[in-house]
Structures are given as structure tokens and as C-alpha cells.
Design a protein around this motif. Structure first.
Motif, short mmCIF file in Angstrom:
data_model
loop_
_atom_site.label_atom_id
_atom_site.label_comp_id
_atom_site.label_asym_id
_atom_site.label_seq_id
_atom_site.Cartn_x
_atom_site.Cartn_y
_atom_site.Cartn_z
N TYR A 243 0.84 -1.21 0.00
CA TYR A 243 0.00 0.00 0.00
C TYR A 243 0.87 1.25 0.00
O TYR A 243 0.73 2.14 -0.82
CB TYR A 243 -0.87 -0.08 1.25
CG TYR A 243 -1.78 1.07 1.58
CD1 TYR A 243 -3.14 1.01 1.27
CD2 TYR A 243 -1.33 2.18 2.28
CE1 TYR A 243 -4.00 2.03 1.64
CE2 TYR A 243 -2.18 3.21 2.65
CZ TYR A 243 -3.52 3.13 2.32
OH TYR A 243 -4.37 4.13 2.69
N LEU A 244 1.83 1.30 0.91
CA LEU A 244 2.67 2.50 1.04
C LEU A 244 3.64 2.64 -0.12
O LEU A 244 3.90 3.76 -0.59
CB LEU A 244 3.44 2.44 2.36
CG LEU A 244 2.58 2.62 3.61
CD1 LEU A 244 3.39 2.28 4.86
CD2 LEU A 244 2.06 4.06 3.70
N ILE B 108 1.71 3.95 -3.16
CA ILE B 108 1.47 5.39 -3.04
C ILE B 108 2.75 6.16 -3.35
O ILE B 108 2.75 7.14 -4.09
CB ILE B 108 0.94 5.74 -1.63
CG1 ILE B 108 -0.47 5.17 -1.43
CG2 ILE B 108 0.94 7.26 -1.42
CD1 ILE B 108 -1.04 5.41 -0.04
N ALA C 253 3.37 6.16 -7.08
CA ALA C 253 2.43 7.03 -7.79
C ALA C 253 2.83 8.49 -7.61
O ALA C 253 2.83 9.27 -8.57
CB ALA C 253 1.01 6.81 -7.28
N PHE C 254 3.20 8.85 -6.39
CA PHE C 254 3.56 10.24 -6.13
C PHE C 254 4.87 10.61 -6.84
O PHE C 254 4.96 11.66 -7.48
CB PHE C 254 3.68 10.51 -4.63
CG PHE C 254 3.75 11.98 -4.31
CD1 PHE C 254 2.60 12.74 -4.26
CD2 PHE C 254 4.97 12.61 -4.11
CE1 PHE C 254 2.66 14.11 -4.00
CE2 PHE C 254 5.04 13.97 -3.85
CZ PHE C 254 3.88 14.72 -3.79
N PHE D 17 -4.44 3.19 -7.51
CA PHE D 17 -4.45 4.32 -6.56
C PHE D 17 -4.72 5.62 -7.31
O PHE D 17 -5.50 6.45 -6.86
CB PHE D 17 -3.09 4.39 -5.84
CG PHE D 17 -2.88 5.64 -5.03
CD1 PHE D 17 -3.41 5.73 -3.75
CD2 PHE D 17 -2.14 6.71 -5.51
CE1 PHE D 17 -3.22 6.88 -2.98
CE2 PHE D 17 -1.94 7.86 -4.76
CZ PHE D 17 -2.48 7.94 -3.49
N THR E 123 7.57 7.59 1.72
CA THR E 123 6.93 6.53 2.50
C THR E 123 7.93 5.49 2.98
O THR E 123 7.56 4.54 3.66
CB THR E 123 5.80 5.85 1.69
OG1 THR E 123 6.31 5.50 0.40
CG2 THR E 123 4.62 6.78 1.52
#
Lengths: 538, 538
Positions: free
Chosen positions: B190-191, B194, B197-198, B228, B348
Motif C-alpha cells: 500500500y505504502l 502510493i 504514484a507520487f 491508486f 513513504t
């Protein structure tokens, strides 16, 4: 360290040490800090707090407008493993005293201007004159921290090992009953900050202008969204529209947050003009009207409508009205009805539900019909830890394993939610549930589409026959004030006529009062409690 | 549900049901699915897996090129609360059998083309012919799941309550010793998703082209980064450069991932031409050379250099070379040296360290001098859970509380890290540590800057006097092949001269062999083990 929002600042100071992190240009003594310098100041603050006896889990209160000290505290208090307790500067001294007592704050960081708020308190405090100069007591405090650190740096500060440790403790503004303290966690702040950065498309090219006070739900976690994204932040002590426009036009601002009332102030300011580069406005606190959306877009401001609770029970925003491709084919009026919805959950939130909670705590979702009203409930990553020192209120808020927002909403067939009202804003008129929000700006109504109306707020007022009836408080748009000057009765009559064709009897305001301005919280939210009080006195 | 990457897909299906989620346009039977349709297929898969007896924590193997089934499995296996075990399709049958046995996979989802890999195995399998038509056994499997669900929908599937439950189990390709299984968690996936994606600035306007195989460390978590961000994904069964260019030019591709060797194939393909809209290339696996960066930028591809382990011990990338403003003033050659660094941690991830681990497990960071070599270690959010069923290897990998990457690096004064070599790629030449990477493309060297060289790989070869000496395997750039045809000895002499002025004696290749191509893994990483074997045989 795991999920700790302090990490973002340390990372920014490592990767972009020379980038502008924080500017405070409008004070008497303007200051500008790079990420490296700012991180050093924050480290000094953490050492100073520890030197002052602050232990992990202690509360450190901050009473300050948006300023470098306020921005420092968002990170420095966490670096000392303490809990940040920002206090609304518009509260009355007795409210401030209550919060200081209830939170058990060990220390107060206070801006000089707000010293009267803690007159009579014996609590230790550090005063900031917001000068950034060496003889400012706050700056002396930081210097003492640096000495005390003996140059051990970040490595000399213990890292909080528990990601569920407390981060912020924010108090309700006490509009109803005694203020309650909302305690959030490091982990939740971390995830909410990432969510806000992603939804706002904030990145290292961004400049965020502080208009929303940071004491308000920790600035919706934007203090950490900005460090996550390496964005530059500009602080201003006051909400001053010409000054905001100065920054829009000359400081490369790309993002800001604000409630619709603040947005109205921005678009109506005489300095307003068409922007050459778009600015993103993150709007929460109430749904923007079609008129406002049109005005914002007209000058190049891109509205992003998000929703969350006034207090950080949900860390600020946690749902958003996600724009759809087919919206581009719609008229502004059609589109604004969709934008005004509270929409869907952020990626880092757990799915929001609209449900009825039965007496046996069973949760029954409302049908996705856009009609049936239920309460907005949620759980998971973006939900507060507890009401501080109030197990009873905590248990009540979390019954059935979900946090109960107190906001009433419907769910549309596409799964988007739309707030109907706060439970206490429902007007029980002749046995019917009249939504004050629907009367103000609902689909079929609505008073705000009257061309001469600037703002409307509707509250319940006792009625001998019907139990309650709606009463509307209205402000006239500046452009039309002169037209109705001395003829307010006529204006009211005109507005009543307008309402008659649009609202059913039980929802139609029984009384309308034209006022020069609506009472508002420091964050621009209309104070319905105050209006209810006025209505009751009439 | 908390931090579970499955959440992203459910959300995308809610918010953008009609947006294209997945396209597979180049197969014999092309298919396109919207988020709503795709989510339904994935739900069907989860029900079918449960119907087939899959229990929480069971392993489901997938042997497939990039295809809709592979993409489905990334979400559907997690929805059944099972652990996804993707197997590299380039492995030999005995390696595949070993992995199936070691993981104890209860079921195999297999693309028809790769059936020979599991010949002789008794394990239950579902065959996919990649047709998307109703008589495809995989499609029948999905249909059975739908029936079995009795339309209970997502609500009928239990949600994994533990965010630290296993997500993926990926095996080393067995270049050295027996394959090890890397087990990751839902939370870490999950992290990491993210973070990717960022860092890649992927959003709902993005189209991600699959070139990197999803079986490779779970496609560096991009299957979940894309959901996401609501991005569209395009799958291709093979790495086919003209086809890649077709999509670059006609399918609105905005992002893709690939090792430098793949990037070289892309820029050198005859279909390559200047792009009208930039595409972001996420590059990992080895540092891109100045030549490659120049070629990418020249045609409008924006390189984003990230670093992570080949296996998902770090979920794919977890550090990045962050570009600085002052880079714009530099020459490509200067800039490429900075881009080639592995840089700083993702937001993250927890901060990466370069350290020496003493015998007593004490961790001593190397000085930030850009010279002292230490091992890259990290811990926290983006680190695997364990080596599956191998407590000994797990303990060893996590000694001192940090995950030990096995990669050697230096830390520069700005805190950025630069990989020097895999520990096993160091050549001990006359008692000196010669870095094969430095010889290949280091600062002062380097063989790749010879204008006629396409690729170089340097390995240790036993030497009677010096213990070891570097041996270089070289490919000549296609444009210059004809020039040296029949004169390879002369080319080698020329290259040796080139090396003499750039490398100190112990680091200079003692032997150079010109080869038509370098042996590579399925993901384009040069197989140094194979080269070492060849060198040993000479």
C-alpha cells in the motif's frame, strides 16, 4: 519511525536544503527560511521543549495566528514527542482557560498579541513577538535549545516508537456545551497529509498560501502535506484580501485552503483579477454554490471541493467531489450541483458510509437513492484516536465500531455522498424534517440563487403552531445594497415571493432578517448557534 | 481494511466506473475493461479462488506474461486473502517446481504458453488462453466464481483484518544458490504503491504501459500505484520495441518502467522519434549512463531514476535521484553523474543508511564523503516481512534491526547515496577493491563513454599473480559494428588504450571480449553470474 509526519520535514531538509520552506513576508520583520534552516530551528525548538521538562505525551499549547512559530510548532512539538494543542485565538479567556486545564498543557507557546487570553494563568509560557530577531523571547528559547543540544543534532532526539502515539489535540470552539478535545495520531496525520498532497496535486513546484488558520484542525494537515511535497509555505497573520491578492499575483501561489465564505471574500475583493496561472483552492466547511464556483473559475481559480469535520476527528478533509469527464459538457449550474456533493473517500481514508444506526448498534446503509437520509460514518486510517479524557463521549462517538460524524447525508446511485445537514441543523417544521442546507442552497430552492443575495443562513425558530419554522438571515450582495437601501421590507417581500415558487410550505422561511453580515467563526464558518440565539430572542 | 492496496481498485470502480482501467490491445483477442467491469472480474476471481478451497494465507502461483489474468491476479488473489506468488516465466522447469514446492502453492494460474514449465506437476491449475472469450478456461473459472457469489458482491468477501498479512511471495531467479522467497505485506505494498504514484506523478490522466513484467517483484508495486491514481494500464505479452513505439505514438502513454537495457532498446529502435508529449520513464535495475539519458531526453522521454532491490525486499523502488534546480545549468555529462546516483529515500520509506555492520551488530554510518564504502541498509514501512520459511536467512538479513541489501554504496555530502557495487561484484585485484561498476561507468573511467561501445559488463576473473583481475565483456554499438567487422582485435586494442588513460592499473580490464550481446535476465539485468562462468572457463 514508521508513519510519523515529522519524517517529511527531515527528508525535505536532506533533499532540498536550499529551497524556500517558509516565508512570512508581511510582518513588521519579514523572515524567509530554507528547509535546512527551518529544520534546524525546529530541532532547536524540540531541544528547548525537552530542556523545559516536556516529556513524551505531554501537551504543548500554542496560541498564535499563522506565523513562523505556529509553523515551527507543528513539527517541533512532535519532534519532542509531545502533543500539539493549538488553541483558537478567537476564543474567550474563560474558554482558553478551560482548554488549558482540560488538556493539562505543560507549556504555552503564545504570540504576544494574544497574551490577554491567558491573563491570570500561572502556566509556563514562551512569548513570541514574531520578529525573528535575537531579542525575541521565542528566538531566545530556540537558541537555548541549540546550546542544550550540544550539537547532537537529530540523532540526539529520541524517535517516537509508536505510530499511534498522540499528535494533535484540538478543541471544539464550544458553540454547544463544553469544548471537547479531539486527539489524533501520528499515523493518521501522516496518511491524511499524504492524501491531501495527492488530491491537491501539491509538489515541489508548489507555493501554498496560508489563509486557513493552522490552529483550525491543524490546518487540515497541510503543514505536513507541504513538507511531504517539498512545497514552499507563506504565512500571514490575518485574512486580508488585498494582501492575499498581492500574493496571488506576485508570489507564485499555487494552492490555498478556505471555507466558501473566505472564497467569497477573495472573488469579491476589488483587487481580484483574472490570473495568468491557475491557483487551486481547496474548499471545505460548506459546499460552494454555483455562483461562487463560477466566480472562482472565471478568474482562474480551480476549486477542489473536499469534506471533513470541523475538528480533526477526520484530520480535516477525507472525501472529495471527484470531477468526471462528462462534466465538461454540462452547464455551470448542472456541474455545480455535482461539485457541491461531498463525493467519495480519499485513497488513504477507509470508505465512507451513510447509514442508520439502530438501537442495537446494527448499522444499516441507506439505499443509494439520493433521497434517504442517514448519518455519515467512517473508520480506519483517517479517524481520530479519541476524545481526550472523555471515555464516555469516545464510546458514544464510536458505537458500532464506526466514528459517527453527526452530519446527515444521502448517498447517490454513483456512491457519492451529499451532506443534507448537521443533525442539529434539521428544522422540525410541522412534523416534517426541513433541511436548513436545502433551504439555503438545495436543488429546488434556493435562496442563494436570488441574484441580489450574497449569503444566507437558515435556522430553526420556535413556532406556536408548527413547533419550529425556518428563519433566514440574509446579506445583500454589495452591488445591490444601494438599490434596496431604506427598502429592506420590500426586499424581504421579494425574497419571500422567490421562495414561494421554490420551497414547500414547511420549508419556506417564516421570517427573514436582512443583516449587514453573518456571524462567523475564525475560519469563516457561519455560527448557527449565534443565529439561533438571536432568533430565540426575537 | 486499513492499509490494504485492494482498496484502491474498489475506490476506482466506485469513482470512475466507466474509465478504461485495463487494455490488452495486441493479443489475438484484444480486450478492454472499464474499472467497473474489471473490478467485477476481480471479484469473480476472488470468489472462484475461495470456491476452489483457497484459505487466507494460502499461496496462489501465477505463471504468465503481462496479460489481463496477470493484472487480475494482483488484486483478485489479495481479495481472497491469499498470497500472490508470481513466477518468472524465464525460469527452467526444475526452478519452477522448486518454487511451487517451497511456496506450497495450492493453485496455479497459468498462461497456456507456459504449460511446459509445470509438466509433470500434479498441482491444481487454471489455464488461461488469453482470449477473454467465454470458452477460455480462465473465463469459465471467473464465471463460476460469479455464480458461486450468488451476487453477494464485495460485501460477501471477508476483509483481511491484519494489514501486516502477506501480500506477495516472490522468488529470487536463482542466479546464486537456491531461490529464496521474499514475503511482503499488504501495508508495505500500500505504502510503496502510493510512493511510486507520487514520485512518478501518476494521476487519472495517465496511461501506464506495461513493459516491466508484473512477475518481477510484483511490477515494483505499479499494479497498485495505477489503481491508486485511477490510471489506465496497457498490457503487452512481450517486450517488442516497434509495438512499444506504436503505443508511445498512438495510445497516449504517459508512463512506463524499465531497466536501462530496455531503455537502450527503446531509444535505438528504428521506430523511435521525437515525442510530441513527454513520457516519464521510471528507470531502475542499474544506473542509466549519460549517453542513455541524453538519448532519452532527446526524444522527449523524462527519466526518473529510482533504486530498489531486484526482489521486493524493498517493494521495488524506495529511493530516487531527486532533481535539483541547479542541474539545469549543467552539461548533460555533469548532470548524468548526479542522476545516476540512487539518491534519497521515498517519502513513504524510512531513511536509507549506508553503514558498516560490525561483528557485534553495531551499525556505524559511513562518513558523508562520497568515498567510504558501506552497505545500504534500511528498515520500516518499505521492507519485506521475511524470507518465507527461512528463519535463518531472515535473521541474517535483519541483523541489527535493519534489512541488509547486499548493495555497496557511498554517501555523498548531500546525503544522497550512490551504489558502488553488489558485494559479490567487487573485484579484489592485487589486494585492491576494484568496483566493476566504476570500471563500467564510474566517474574517472569509463568504458561506456568510448563512443563505439554499446554496453559493458565487468566481472572478476582469477589471475595467477593478482588473485583477481577485471574482465570486460563488450558489445559494439550497431552503428559501428561494420567498421570493426573482422578487426575485433584492433577494437580491443583501441579500447584498452582508452582504459589506460582513465583507469588505474588494478582496475583496468586485463581481458576484453567482444560479444554480439550480453546475457540478461528477463527483466534486462545483465547476468554477471553467467559472465563469471564464461570467464572461469576461458
Amino acid at each position: 519511525m514508521l508513519q510519523n509526519p515529522l519524517l517529511f520535514l527531515l527528508r525535505a531538509a536532506q533533499i532540498y536544503p536550499d529551497k524556500i520552506a517558509l516565508a512570512h513576508p508581511d510582518a513588521k520583520y519579514p523572515v524567509v527560511y530554507t528547509f535546512a534552516v527551518w529544520a534546524q530551528r525546529i530541532q532547536n525548538l524540540a531541544y528547548s521543549l525537552i530542556r523545559a521538562g516536556i516529556k513524551p505525551g505531554d501537551r504543548v499549547a500554542v496560541i498564535s495566528p499563522n506565523s513562523p512559530m505556529m509553523a515551527d510548532a507543528c513539527h517541533g512539538v512532535l519532534a519532542a514527542r509531545a502533543i500539539l494543542t493549538p488553541i483558537n485565538t478567537r476564543l474567550k479567556p474563560q474558554e482558553v482557560h478551560y482548554i488549558l486545564d482540560h488538556s493539562g498543557a505543560s507549556l504555552i507557546l503564545i504570540d504576544e498579541e494574544y497574551l490577554p487570553l491567558i491573563a491570570g494563568s500561572e502556566r509556563p509560557r514562551i512569548v513570541c513577538k514574531d520578529t525573528g530577531t535575537s531579542d525575541d523571547p521565542y528566538e531566545e528559547f530556540l537558541s537555548d535549545g541549540r546550546c542544550y543540544s550540544q550539537e547532537r543534532g537529530w540523532a540526539g532526539l529520541d524517535v517516537e516508537p509508536d505510530e499511534n502515539a498522540g499528535a494533535l489535540l484540538c478543541y471544539t470552539s464550544g458553540t454547544t456545551g463544553r469544548p471537547k478535545g479531539v486527539l489524533t495520531t501520528l499515523r493518521g496525520t501522516y496518511l491524511a497529509a499524504i492524501g491531501n498532497a495527492f488530491e491537491g496535486r501539491i509538489d515541489k513546484e508548489s507555493t501554498y498560501l496560508w489563509i486557513l488558520p493552522m490552529f483550525h484542525a491543524g490546518g487540515w494537515t497541510f503543514p505536513w502535506s507541504n513538507t511531504f511535497a517539498f512545497a514552499t509555505q507563506i504565512t500571514q497573520r490575518t485574512v486580508n484580501y488585498p494582501q492575499i491578492w498581492k500574493h496571488f499575483l506576485h508570489s507564485k501561489v499555487t494552492h490555498y485552503c478556505g471555507a466558501p465564505t473566505v472564497q467569497i471574500g477573495i472573488v469579491n475583493d476589488p483587487s481580484a483579477k483574472k490570473l495568468t496561472k491557475p491557483i487551486s483552492a481547496i474548499i471545505a466547511g460548506a459546499a460552494p454554490t454555483a455562483h461562487l464556483l463560477g466566480a472562482l473559475e472565471g478568474i482562474g481559480i480551480k476549486p477542489i471541493h473536499v469534506y471533513g469535520l470541523t475538528l480533526p476527528q477526520t484530520y480535516g478533509p477525507f472525501t472529495r467531489g471527484y470531477d468526471q469527464l462528462f462534466w465538461t459538457k454540462m452547464t455551470l449550474e448542472q456541474r455545480s450541483k455535482l461539485i457541491a456533493r461531498q463525493g467519495h473517500s480519499f485513497a488513504t481514508a477507509e470508505g465512507v458510509r451513510v447509514a442508520e444506526i439502530r438501537d442495537d448498534d446494527q448499522i444499516v446503509d441507506v439505499p443509494r437513492d439520493g433521497k434517504t437520509v442517514g448519518e455519515i460514518i467512517t473508520r480506519g486510517n483517517l479517524v481520530m484516536k479519541e476524545y481526550f479524557r472523555d471515555p464516555e463521549a469516545t464510546t458514544k462517538a464510536f458505537r458500532g465500531g464506526y466514528f459517527h460524524s453527526g452530519d446527515l447525508a444521502v448517498m447517490h446511485p454513483d456512491g457519492s455522498i451529499a451532506v443534507v445537514d448537521r443533525s442539529k441543523d434539521i428544522i422540525i417544521s410541522g412534523g416534517e424534517n426541513a433541511s436548513s442546507l436545502a433551504i439555503e442552497q438545495g436543488k429546488h430552492s434556493c435562496l442563494t440563487i436570488h441574484p441580489h443575495v450574497l449569503e444566507v443562513s437558515v435556522v430553526a425558530r420556535a413556532h406556536p403552531v408548527w413547533g419550529e419554522r425556518p428563519m433566514a438571515f440574509v446579506t445583500i450582495h454589495p452591488e445591490h445594497v444601494s438599490r434596496w437601501s431604506g427598502r429592506l421590507d420590500e426586499f424581504v417581500k421579494n425574497l419571500m415571493e422567490h421562495a414561494k415558487t421554490r420551497l414547500s410550505g414547511f420549508a419556506r422561511p417564516e421570517w427573514v432578517e436582512v443583516v449587514p453580515e453573518l456571524p462567523k467563526t475564525s475560519t469563516g464558518k457561519i455560527l448557527k448557534t449565534e443565529l439561533r440565539r438571536r432568533a430565540a430572542k426575537l
